[in-house]
Design an enzyme around this catalytic site. Structure first.
Site, short mmCIF file in Angstrom:
data_model
loop_
_atom_site.label_atom_id
_atom_site.label_comp_id
_atom_site.label_asym_id
_atom_site.label_seq_id
_atom_site.Cartn_x
_atom_site.Cartn_y
_atom_site.Cartn_z
N GLU A 80 7.36 21.38 -3.16
CA GLU A 80 6.32 22.21 -2.52
C GLU A 80 5.91 23.36 -3.44
O GLU A 80 4.73 23.70 -3.54
CB GLU A 80 6.87 22.78 -1.20
CG GLU A 80 5.91 23.69 -0.47
CD GLU A 80 6.52 24.28 0.81
OE1 GLU A 80 7.76 24.40 0.89
OE2 GLU A 80 5.74 24.60 1.72
N ARG A 85 -1.99 3.86 16.86
CA ARG A 85 -1.92 5.04 15.99
C ARG A 85 -3.01 6.07 16.34
O ARG A 85 -4.16 5.70 16.59
CB ARG A 85 -2.00 4.64 14.52
CG ARG A 85 -0.81 3.77 14.14
CD ARG A 85 -0.87 3.34 12.71
NE ARG A 85 -0.38 4.33 11.77
CZ ARG A 85 -1.00 4.67 10.66
NH1 ARG A 85 -2.18 4.17 10.36
NH2 ARG A 85 -0.46 5.54 9.83
N ASN A 141 -3.52 -1.49 7.52
CA ASN A 141 -4.86 -1.95 7.10
C ASN A 141 -4.76 -3.47 7.00
O ASN A 141 -4.22 -4.00 6.04
CB ASN A 141 -5.24 -1.35 5.76
CG ASN A 141 -5.38 0.17 5.84
OD1 ASN A 141 -5.96 0.70 6.79
ND2 ASN A 141 -4.81 0.88 4.88
N ASP A 193 -2.33 14.53 7.12
CA ASP A 193 -1.90 13.25 6.55
C ASP A 193 -0.66 13.39 5.67
O ASP A 193 -0.77 13.36 4.45
CB ASP A 193 -3.06 12.66 5.73
CG ASP A 193 -2.83 11.19 5.42
OD1 ASP A 193 -1.80 10.65 5.83
OD2 ASP A 193 -3.68 10.59 4.74
N GLU A 223 4.26 8.98 -0.75
CA GLU A 223 2.87 9.03 -1.21
C GLU A 223 2.49 10.42 -1.71
O GLU A 223 1.94 10.57 -2.80
CB GLU A 223 1.93 8.61 -0.08
CG GLU A 223 0.47 8.75 -0.45
CD GLU A 223 -0.48 8.27 0.64
OE1 GLU A 223 -0.01 7.88 1.72
OE2 GLU A 223 -1.70 8.29 0.39
N GLU A 247 0.86 -1.19 0.00
CA GLU A 247 0.00 0.00 0.00
C GLU A 247 0.89 1.24 0.00
O GLU A 247 1.79 1.36 0.83
CB GLU A 247 -0.92 -0.01 1.23
CG GLU A 247 -1.84 1.20 1.26
CD GLU A 247 -3.13 0.95 2.02
OE1 GLU A 247 -3.55 -0.20 2.15
OE2 GLU A 247 -3.72 1.94 2.48
N ARG A 248 0.63 2.14 -0.94
CA ARG A 248 1.46 3.34 -1.12
C ARG A 248 2.92 2.96 -1.35
O ARG A 248 3.83 3.66 -0.88
CB ARG A 248 1.33 4.30 0.05
CG ARG A 248 -0.09 4.60 0.48
CD ARG A 248 -0.95 5.03 -0.67
NE ARG A 248 -2.32 5.33 -0.22
CZ ARG A 248 -3.30 5.65 -1.07
NH1 ARG A 248 -3.06 5.68 -2.38
NH2 ARG A 248 -4.51 5.91 -0.63
N LYS A 301 1.11 10.98 13.58
CA LYS A 301 1.67 11.55 12.35
C LYS A 301 2.16 12.98 12.64
O LYS A 301 1.54 13.69 13.42
CB LYS A 301 0.63 11.58 11.24
CG LYS A 301 0.29 10.19 10.72
CD LYS A 301 -0.59 10.23 9.48
CE LYS A 301 -0.94 8.81 9.05
NZ LYS A 301 -1.67 8.73 7.77
N GLU A 312 -10.50 4.87 8.88
CA GLU A 312 -10.63 4.48 7.47
C GLU A 312 -11.13 3.04 7.33
O GLU A 312 -10.61 2.25 6.55
CB GLU A 312 -9.28 4.66 6.75
CG GLU A 312 -8.82 6.12 6.80
CD GLU A 312 -7.51 6.40 6.06
OE1 GLU A 312 -6.72 5.45 5.88
OE2 GLU A 312 -7.31 7.56 5.66
N GLU A 342 5.37 9.89 13.73
CA GLU A 342 5.38 9.06 12.52
C GLU A 342 5.62 9.93 11.28
O GLU A 342 4.92 10.92 11.05
CB GLU A 342 4.03 8.32 12.41
CG GLU A 342 3.94 7.38 11.22
CD GLU A 342 2.61 6.62 11.14
OE1 GLU A 342 1.95 6.44 12.17
OE2 GLU A 342 2.25 6.21 10.03
C1 BDP Z 1 -2.94 7.58 4.17
C2 BDP Z 1 -2.83 6.59 3.06
C3 BDP Z 1 -3.51 5.28 3.37
C4 BDP Z 1 -3.06 4.79 4.73
C5 BDP Z 1 -3.28 5.85 5.77
C6 BDP Z 1 -2.71 5.47 7.14
O1 BDP Z 1 -3.39 7.14 1.88
O2 BDP Z 1 -3.20 4.37 2.36
O3 BDP Z 1 -3.72 3.61 5.07
O4 BDP Z 1 -2.62 7.02 5.41
O5 BDP Z 1 -1.73 6.07 7.53
O6 BDP Z 1 -2.02 8.60 3.93
O7 BDP Z 1 -3.26 4.60 7.81
#
Ligand code: BDP
Length: 645
Positions: free
Chosen positions: A477, A298, A182, A344, A372, A140-141, A339, A265, A366
């Protein structure tokens, strides 16, 4: 076959050349256990002869301040370079320090220099799935091919993982979570019937002092255990986690612990049972505690189904609103993983106020090494300067983010690509993350020099490389979303511009551009009140449209296009100027790379050239879409008369 000779795999920052200064020397390693053995193996592999250490032992005695589990002290006197540590992991870190120093480690005299990591855990999270996910791919990513751990649902040969462990140890990393936060059904089983695969991975990391962690589903008791509930206060649920965790430790005695994404999510979590996130985290912490394990919980919890028409809800507020009231309620072995920004992983965000709001809680900050939102490893974007800014930011009085955080964690950018990271220059991000986690005050540009020296050799055109990378984050940026407003990426995959892509969706990432102005009002006076989550002076600085730093203006304020920035330009003119300049700068980066032709491996040269071509194309696309969008919205012409479509 030794791991630096893996067929077709680039040796990154540990090519045989990097060990030249150690070859042909006599090395005495005084210490026992697997990590001391690794140091011996490394010395031999470097071409050194192992010497009896008896003659050196007298130097090892004497009083000195403790160096902890991983620290080391290095000195040189009388023609002998000495690395001292209290524990074998320190010797290993000391050995790689000597590799970094090269000849300098063996020249002249060196006074004693102590190196102790600032963060006790320096961790990478892999978002790897066992198999290819229909939408996300396998990682993922991930922008570097498939997983290094699994292929088509089955465990891979782990030679590559051993080589990875070695690379990570050389940067100072000491923990890795190996699967996606996930947690899909197949990956959930790594906790129980497939734990043997985790044990095999742990065995590959162990000789390099790196512990393995696992992302687990909060619903595991239901999904795997067949229980009717995953309620954290239910005794049967607690017993299930205790028993399951005991079995994990039977298979992996030095298992690091769990990583959990809950109520976020679509992932299950304690809210489903009317419980708090402290209840949720403590459930797992309790199960891990007897074995010395930890849970990384998290803080990325927000409503991804919000009503975009409702201006009063604000995704930026969510983590603080959920977690600040819980400070002091988490067990000692629970770590809240936050984070760095409130939204995000954007190219520019203010620091998350949660980091200062939890004095009685262990906090891990984090970061996202995988790019991404910073060009997906098709754009060269060296993130060391951004992370350095984050870590040095004085969020609470004089206390910096590095001072507030117990740990640093990042999402890894590694896959089964021959260069590890897709874009060969993205290796520098992985390297810099490890180095900054060990010592946040290091200069990110010196770290870049280290990476260049080790990886590409001391003779390449360093000036050209600095010209490409030093301000590549600021360049990125400048041609993407302006003034801290964020996103404007294509929905789903998040590559390339789409100004309104998320504007009328439930994800909570808006810019509110209209004919008069742009930006999100997050003030207490007239907006969402997010500025009130900061300690002083930041709550006042961000509240005030006059004092708010330019680069974050649109994160905190909705302003007219004619608003004049501290830099003297209007917002609209700044958007035009930075987007023209950014795209131009990328063309210069592309030209600079040509100077490396013939100085680096031809395949690597081509790979970077091809990526830079794409960056030139993509930066022009960003420039045109952003400029045209704001030109049409505002009707304000470019003061310099450049062509805007
Ligand atoms: C977002 C991503 C997603 C991740 C999520 C996360 O798009 O794929 O699952 O963060 O950190 O930036 O859980």
């Amino acid at each position: 076959m030794s791991t630096d000779e893996l067929a077709g795999v680039h040796p990154a920052w540990l090519p045989p050349r990097a060990f030249r200064a150690i070859a042909a020397r006599r090395v005495a390693v005084h210490g026992t256990g697997p990590l001391a053995d690794t140091v011996r193996e490394e010395a031999v592999r470097a071409g050194a002869t192992l010497a009896e250490d008896a003659e050196l032992v007298f130097k090892l005695t004497g009083d000195r301040a403790p160096l902890g589990d991983e620290g080391f002290a290095i000195s040189r006197a009388g023609g002998v370079t000495l690395v001292l540590a209290d524990a074998p992991a320190g010797l290993l870190h000391g050995f790689f320090h000597v590799v970094r120093l090269g000849e300098a480690a063996f020249t002249g005299e060196r006074p004693v220099e102590r190196h102790v990591p600032a963060m006790r855990r320096r961790m990478l999270d892999h978002w790897d799935n066992l198999d290819v996910h229909p939408v996300m791919g396998q990682v993922e990513r991930g922008y570097s091919g498939g997983s290094i751990f699994w292929e088509a649902g089955a465990q891979r040969d782990l030679a590559r993982v051993r080589a990875y462990a070695r690379l990570l140890a050389a940067t100072g990393i000491n923990a890795v979570a190996i699967n996606n936060v996930n947690v899909h059904r197949a990956e959930a089983h790594l906790l129980t019937d497939r734990v043997g695969e985790v044990a095999a991975v742990a065995a590959a990391f162990r000789p390099y002092g790196i512990r393995v962690h696992l992302s687990v589903s909060f619903a595991s008791p239901v999904v795997l255990g067949g229980l009717p509930t995953a309620d954290p206060l239910d005794p049967a649920v607690r017993a299930w986690w205790a028993e399951t965790t005991w079995r994990v430790y039977e298979a992996i005695p030095d298992f690091g612990g769990y990583v959990v994404k809950a109520d976020s999510e679509g992932q299950p979590g304690p809210f489903g049972y009317g419980r708090s996130h402290a209840d949720g985290a403590n459930l797992l912490a309790e199960a891990l505690e007897p074995f010395g394990g930890v849970v990384h919980w998290r803080a990325f919890v927000y409503n991804h189904r919000q009503d975009w028409r409702d201006r009063s809800t604000d995704r930026a507020r969510a983590a603080y609103d959920h977690f600040a009231p819980l400070d002091g309620q988490f067990r000692d072995n629970a770590i809240l993983q936050v984070k760095y920004g409130p939204i995000d992983f954007q190219t520019r965000e203010p620091i998350s106020p949660v980091i200062a709001a939890m004095p009685a809680t262990n906090v891990a900050v984090e970061l996202q090494v995988t790019q991404e939102y910073t060009g997906q490893q098709r754009h060269a974007c060296y993130l060391g300067p951004m992370w350095s800014e984050v870590l040095r930011f004085p969020l609470a009085g004089h206390v910096t983010v590095a001072g507030l955080a117990e740990e640093l964690v990042a999402v890894s950018n590694v896959g089964d690509d021959p260069y590890w990271t897709g874009h060969p220059l993205a290796q520098a991000n992985l390297y810099a993350f490890g180095r900054l986690a060990w010592e946040p005050s290091l200069d990110p540009l010196s770290i870049l020099d280290e990476w260049v020296d080790l990886t590409l050799g001391p003779d390449v055109d360093r000036e050209a490389l600095h010209g490409i990378l030093d301000d590549s984050w600021r360049t990125y940026e400048s041609y993407t979303a302006p003034l801290g407003v964020g996103f404007m990426v294509r929905p789903g995959h998040h590559y390339g511009p789409d100004v309104d892509g998320y504007e009328y969706t439930p994800w909570g990432t808006y810019h509110f551009a209209d004919r008069d102005g742009v930006g999100v009002d997050r003030t207490r006076a007239t907006g969402t009140g997010f500025t009130g989550q900061y300690p002083k002076p930041w709550s006042d600085v961000y509240e005030s449209v006059e004092r708010c730093p330019d680069e974050l203006l649109l994160f905190f304020h909705h302003v007219p296009y004619g608003h004049v920035l501290h830099n003297g330009a209007t917002v609209i003119q700044h958007i035009y100027d930075t987007h023209f300049a950014g795209a131009e700068r990328v063309e210069e980066m592309r030209r600079l790379w040509d100077r490396l032709d013939g100085q680096v491996d031809p395949a690597l040269f081509e790979r970077v050239r091809e990526r830079l071509d794409e960056q030139v194309r993509s930066a022009a696309e960003w420039r045109d879409q952003i400029n045209t969008y704001f030109h049409r919205k505002s009707g304000v012409p470019d003061a310099k008369g450049r062509r805007i479509y």
